[in-house]
Structures are given as structure tokens and as C-alpha cells.
Scaffold this active site. Sequence first.
Site, PDB file in Angstrom:
ATOM      1  N   LYS A 180       0.904  -1.064   0.164  1.00 19.85           N
ATOM      2  CA  LYS A 180      -0.102  -0.100  -0.043  1.00 19.85           C
ATOM      3  C   LYS A 180       0.895   1.245  -0.005  1.00 19.85           C
ATOM      4  O   LYS A 180       1.704   1.566   0.990  1.00 19.85           O
ATOM      5  CB  LYS A 180      -0.702  -0.015   1.152  1.00 19.85           C
ATOM      6  CG  LYS A 180      -1.955   1.048   1.119  1.00 19.85           C
ATOM      7  CD  LYS A 180      -2.707   1.710   2.346  1.00 19.85           C
ATOM      8  CE  LYS A 180      -1.851   3.004   3.106  1.00 19.85           C
ATOM      9  NZ  LYS A 180      -1.880   4.044   2.286  1.00 19.85           N
ATOM     10  N   GLU A 256       9.916   1.365  10.506  1.00 21.07           N
ATOM     11  CA  GLU A 256      11.005   2.343  10.224  1.00 21.07           C
ATOM     12  C   GLU A 256      10.199   3.743  10.692  1.00 21.07           C
ATOM     13  O   GLU A 256       9.535   4.085   9.684  1.00 21.07           O
ATOM     14  CB  GLU A 256      11.304   2.170   9.084  1.00 21.07           C
ATOM     15  CG  GLU A 256      13.037   2.827   8.803  1.00 21.07           C
ATOM     16  CD  GLU A 256      12.816   4.355   8.323  1.00 21.07           C
ATOM     17  OE1 GLU A 256      12.833   4.983   9.444  1.00 21.07           O
ATOM     18  OE2 GLU A 256      12.748   4.595   7.285  1.00 21.07           O
ATOM     19  N   CYS A 290      13.104  10.836   7.610  1.00 21.21           N
ATOM     20  CA  CYS A 290      13.207  10.312   8.853  1.00 21.21           C
ATOM     21  C   CYS A 290      14.645  10.570   9.701  1.00 21.21           C
ATOM     22  O   CYS A 290      14.546  11.010  10.731  1.00 21.21           O
ATOM     23  CB  CYS A 290      12.809   8.990   8.803  1.00 21.21           C
ATOM     24  SG  CYS A 290      13.804   7.812   7.763  1.00 21.21           S
ATOM     25  N   GLU A 390       9.604  15.737  15.975  1.00 19.87           N
ATOM     26  CA  GLU A 390       9.836  15.613  14.436  1.00 19.87           C
ATOM     27  C   GLU A 390       9.090  16.382  13.499  1.00 19.87           C
ATOM     28  O   GLU A 390       7.680  16.438  13.822  1.00 19.87           O
ATOM     29  CB  GLU A 390       9.718  14.018  14.004  1.00 19.87           C
ATOM     30  CG  GLU A 390      10.007  13.928  12.580  1.00 19.87           C
ATOM     31  CD  GLU A 390       9.723  12.530  11.943  1.00 19.87           C
ATOM     32  OE1 GLU A 390       8.721  11.868  12.201  1.00 19.87           O
ATOM     33  OE2 GLU A 390      10.649  11.746  11.533  1.00 19.87           O
TER      34      GLU A 390
HETATM   35  P1  NDP Z   1       1.532   8.211   8.501  1.00 16.72           P
HETATM   36  O1  NDP Z   1       2.557   7.276   9.482  1.00 16.72           O
HETATM   37  O2  NDP Z   1       0.192   8.409   8.565  1.00 16.72           O
HETATM   38  O3  NDP Z   1       1.664   7.604   6.848  1.00 16.72           O
HETATM   39  C1  NDP Z   1       2.504   6.559   6.515  1.00 16.72           C
HETATM   40  C2  NDP Z   1       1.803   5.278   5.835  1.00 16.72           C
HETATM   41  O4  NDP Z   1       0.817   4.724   6.810  1.00 16.72           O
HETATM   42  C3  NDP Z   1       0.769   5.970   4.663  1.00 16.72           C
HETATM   43  O5  NDP Z   1       0.979   4.965   3.665  1.00 16.72           O
HETATM   44  C4  NDP Z   1      -0.390   5.987   5.371  1.00 16.72           C
HETATM   45  O6  NDP Z   1      -1.678   5.609   4.427  1.00 16.72           O
HETATM   46  C5  NDP Z   1      -0.252   4.670   6.373  1.00 16.72           C
HETATM   47  N1  NDP Z   1      -1.457   4.770   7.491  1.00 16.72           N
HETATM   48  C6  NDP Z   1      -1.927   5.679   8.040  1.00 16.72           C
HETATM   49  N2  NDP Z   1      -2.805   5.322   8.997  1.00 16.72           N
HETATM   50  C7  NDP Z   1      -2.703   3.893   9.109  1.00 16.72           C
HETATM   51  C8  NDP Z   1      -3.065   2.767   9.889  1.00 16.72           C
HETATM   52  N3  NDP Z   1      -3.810   3.210  10.847  1.00 16.72           N
HETATM   53  N4  NDP Z   1      -2.894   1.572   9.679  1.00 16.72           N
HETATM   54  C9  NDP Z   1      -1.837   1.258   8.644  1.00 16.72           C
HETATM   55  N5  NDP Z   1      -1.452   2.309   7.938  1.00 16.72           N
HETATM   56  C10 NDP Z   1      -1.808   3.395   8.012  1.00 16.72           C
HETATM   57  O7  NDP Z   1       2.386   9.720   8.284  1.00 16.72           O
HETATM   58  P2  NDP Z   1       1.512  11.026   7.465  1.00 16.72           P
HETATM   59  O8  NDP Z   1       1.528  10.896   6.109  1.00 16.72           O
HETATM   60  O9  NDP Z   1       0.344  11.041   8.579  1.00 16.72           O
HETATM   61  O10 NDP Z   1       2.569  12.081   8.269  1.00 16.72           O
HETATM   62  C11 NDP Z   1       2.706  12.684   9.657  1.00 16.72           C
HETATM   63  C12 NDP Z   1       4.001  12.822  10.064  1.00 16.72           C
HETATM   64  O11 NDP Z   1       4.685  11.393  10.242  1.00 16.72           O
HETATM   65  C13 NDP Z   1       5.019  13.751   9.188  1.00 16.72           C
HETATM   66  O12 NDP Z   1       4.658  15.005   9.227  1.00 16.72           O
HETATM   67  C14 NDP Z   1       6.110  12.956   9.573  1.00 16.72           C
HETATM   68  O13 NDP Z   1       6.600  13.813  11.065  1.00 16.72           O
HETATM   69  C15 NDP Z   1       5.819  11.598  10.174  1.00 16.72           C
HETATM   70  N6  NDP Z   1       6.416  10.965   8.908  1.00 16.72           N
HETATM   71  C16 NDP Z   1       7.404  10.048   9.048  1.00 16.72           C
HETATM   72  C17 NDP Z   1       8.165   9.364   8.284  1.00 16.72           C
HETATM   73  C18 NDP Z   1       9.324   8.745   8.181  1.00 16.72           C
HETATM   74  O14 NDP Z   1       9.767   8.266   7.367  1.00 16.72           O
HETATM   75  N7  NDP Z   1       9.772   8.407   9.570  1.00 16.72           N
HETATM   76  C19 NDP Z   1       7.294   9.342   6.821  1.00 16.72           C
HETATM   77  C20 NDP Z   1       6.131  10.016   6.617  1.00 16.72           C
HETATM   78  C21 NDP Z   1       5.646  10.615   7.758  1.00 16.72           C
HETATM   79  P3  NDP Z   1      -2.291   7.061   3.922  1.00 16.72           P
HETATM   80  O15 NDP Z   1      -1.414   8.297   4.169  1.00 16.72           O
HETATM   81  O16 NDP Z   1      -2.488   6.797   2.732  1.00 16.72           O
HETATM   82  O17 NDP Z   1      -3.718   7.317   4.678  1.00 16.72           O
END
Ligand code: NDP
Length: 494
Positions: A180, A256, A290, A390
Amino acid sequence: MSKILLPNTKLFINNEWVESISGKKFKTFNPVNEELICEVSEGDKADVDIAVKAARNALENGEWGKMTSEDRGRIILKFANLIEKHKDNLAILETLDNGKPLTASKGYDITQSEKTLRYFGGWADKIQGKTIPISNEYTSMTRHEPIGVVALIVAWNYPCMLLCWKLGPALAAGCTIVAKPSEFTPLTALYLCDLIKEAGFPPGVFNLVNGFGSTVGNALSHHMDIDKISFTGSTITGRLIMEGAAKSNLKPVTLELGGKSPNIFFNDCDVNHIAKCAKDYVFSNSMQSCCAPTRFFVQENIYEAFLQIFTEKIKQLKVGDPYDNDTHLGPLVSKQQHDRVLGYIEKGKSEGATCHLGGGNYHHADGKGYFVQPTIFTNVTDNMTICKEEIFGPVVVILPFKTVDEVIKRANDSTYGLAAGIWTKDISLALNVSNKLKSGSVWINEYYSIMPSIPFGGYKQSGIGRDLSEYAIQSYLSIKAVTISHKTLYAQQN
Ligand code: NDP
């Protein structure tokens, strides 16, 4: 820029493009001008069930489970070759959906995707168990078997690369997959599907269900017939995924997650490095990484000089059109992310930090797009929100320090532990500090030294398990111990 070739935007199951059962669609937008790029089929729990069945069937009854490891490796390498062949279009799509500069999409994201698959393709026929010496009466050995059907959920910051980081070891281990992508950036993952089919992966080995985290992601983490889940994203979502795994079939998780990485400059470091790092990497991907170096610790003797050189170099960075080769920072990925980052900047100001540079919207051409200026904060204390949380945007804090013990303590004072940088000519100092940092990666006199053969992952709340390297493969394997007793036979013959 060459013409953009958009991918098919349905779900990809059993090597076929299919509509979602509900027929629903979601929209994906261009973060440069906020315009609609296209609509994408939106999956749900019922689509996940179909994809998981396809993956299970491919694993247990299909060609994939019977294939030699050598053939598996050959197909992965062909997939890597196809990514290389389609590099230009993949890079354009990544920039279109995510907003990062095209030079980075092409020179880093897609190149790393290809290299990662090439590395793991080479591993496919080298995954082997051990024999365990016990006595002449027993032979014991381990078999390294694919863990089964795995779910891969990735974020929007490196959409293609993060997927390939997980696809490589999962495929090399012989698993089948339901993936996904993030709903913000589904395009490159969709494009990869046709390359997967062309490379020769049998139907059901790779399946992709677009959709939202709360529906598709939630269904994957709670699924009773998924054997492992690997996720990259926020720590909050990481917790939900672990909870889903715990409440369903106790599937193992690789997480991660986030970071608040220290970057430590000692008095004797080469000041040219300061200028170089400022220009080359600090604000890469607009710090939506990250492991971005967000907390700069600078030893007191060089603090003033550092701040001056660093600021001058950051002022020269170009924010703007990501298709322009001179651009260093494109827009942030979404309005949500843009507003969240500006919220942190305001929080920094209201908590008393000095906004030394930037600190607001960057106004691009027609005022559209999710741009934020590269921002430097000084006069920051370790307990301020901008020093703890973060931000995931182009914001660094510069913190002076006096002693080695002090900086180790302060660098480790975080719930995260993903990466750290150390800059000094004294290699003994660097190694001693490195030993004491609670961090999954430590980079000395460089930053972002991420390569397919080097493990990547976090200590503390930065995650569980490792992506990349031989270590990643282990998490896609089940270890079976087979022990044969030849005691009776031996006794009879003697
Ligand atoms: P998320 O962790 O929500 O998103 C990452 C992935 O997880 C997306 O594919 C998302 O789906 C999916 N996801 C969301 N909710 C669920 C769930 N309940 N169960 C399983 N999968 C889920 O990050 P955000 O996009 O909301 O970003 C928010 C903050 O997270 C950022 O501002 C940043 O601080 C942090 N972040 C950190 C990352 C890293 O690499 N460490 C990467 C991205 C974000 P979808 O978005 O399609 O709904």
C-alpha cells in the site's frame, strides 16, 4: 522536461489491473500548483482480502513457490534493469506527485531503487541455513524459508525508494506481497506494477491496493492471513500497526519510524565541510526525511564561524520549480504537511527561540504550492518543542555545546534514535562518541551514507528491525530447525 507518462491507476492484483469493489476513487494533487493530477482507485478491506488470497495462492500453489532461488534472483535483476530503463519517467512522476526536485528524484530516489533491487537480486540464491554440530548421533540443520505473505506500507517522502527497500529483501527471500503506497504519492508504485509483470514475476507475487491508512492500512495490519508487516512512516501509525498485529495473528513487524537526529560538529572539524553539508544535503527533500539532521550541536569555539558560514550557504539555496535543475527545495508534499511545519515554526517563535533565517511561506510564482523557506533557529533550549518533536520540514536548530560528555548526553536525550552525524578530524574521538550514541546509524565526516548493503533502522522509538542489507532479509524468513537422530542406527551397527 519530457512528456509525462501516467501509470494505470487501478488496483493491481494477480498481475491484472482491476477496479476497486466499491468503485470509489481518490484524488492525487501536484504540490507545486495544487492542481489535480489524476484520480486513483480506492481500495478497502474487501479488496485487501482478494489481494491477500492472490498472494497466498501464488506462494503455496503457484510457480513462485516452486521456482529455484537462482531464477528468483534473475527476475529481480530484470526488474532492476527495467527500473533503470524507465528511470526518466519514474523520476518525473515522483517529482510530480511529491514535489521533490527532479535532480533528486532521478539522481537519488530512482537510482537507489534500482540499486537496492540489484543488491537483493544478488542475494536470492545465497540465502542458506546452517548445520549445527551436536554429536555423531544427530544431524541438525536450519532451513531459511520465506516467512509468507507480507504487507508493505510506505510513506510519501521517498515513495518509490521505500517500496523498493522492502520489495528487495521480501522478493529475495521468496515471499509474496500486498503493498500500500501513501495516498499522497501513489504514482510511482503504480508505475512499478507494469514493470513487475514485464520482468516475469508470476501472478500474485506482487499486489498493490491503493487507499487510505485507516481502511487499507488498518485491514492489512489486522489481517489474519498476512504473516509479516513492514512499515515506514510516523511513530503514531507505527504503534497502530503493532497494535493491529498484536490483536490479530501476532505477525512480526518491521517499523521504520521517525527521528530527531543530532549532527555534531567538534572544534577541530574542517569548516569547508560545514559549507559543503549546508549546500549538499541538510535541506535535501526539504528535510522530509526520517533521518534528517535536525539538531545541530556545534562546539563553542567554532559556533560563531559555523553559524555565519552555514547561514550564508543556506541563503544561496534555491527554492522553487522542482523541474529546474538549479532548484534545491521544492514544495512540501501536501497542504497538511505545509501547515503542520509552519505550525512548528510558530511554536518555536512563541516558545522564545530566535528565528535566525527563513521562518515562513516561500511565495512561488503565482502564490500557489506548499513551499516553506529553509529555516534556522538559534537560542533554542533542549526542552523546546522544535528541539524535541519531528518537524519533517526544512527547519534546523543550532545548539552550542562545550564538552564531549555534555554533547553525548544531549544528543541521546530524545525518544528517537535513528541517525547521527559526527564531524571531527580526531578519529579516536569520533569512534568513542559513536560508541556512546543510541542511534541506528552513525555517519562520521559525512551524512546520509545510506547504501543497500548497510543496515538502516532505529533505536528506541525510531523503530524495530532493519531495512536494507543482509539483516533485512532475515526479517522476511522463518527459520526451521530440522534434527535427525541416527542414534538407533548407530547403536545397532556397533
Ligand atoms: P503516516 O505514518 O500516517 O503515513 C505513512 C503510511 O501509513 C501511509 O501509507 C498511510 O496511509 C499509512 N497509514 C496511516 N494510518 C494507518 C493505519 N491506521 N494503519 C496502517 N497504515 C496507516 O504519516 P503521515 O503521512 O500522516 O505524516 C505525518 C507525520 O509522520 C509527518 O509529518 C512526519 O513527521 C511523520 N512521517 C515520518 C516518516 C518517516 O519516514 N519516519 C514518513 C512519513 C511521515 P495514507 O497516508 O495513505 O492514509
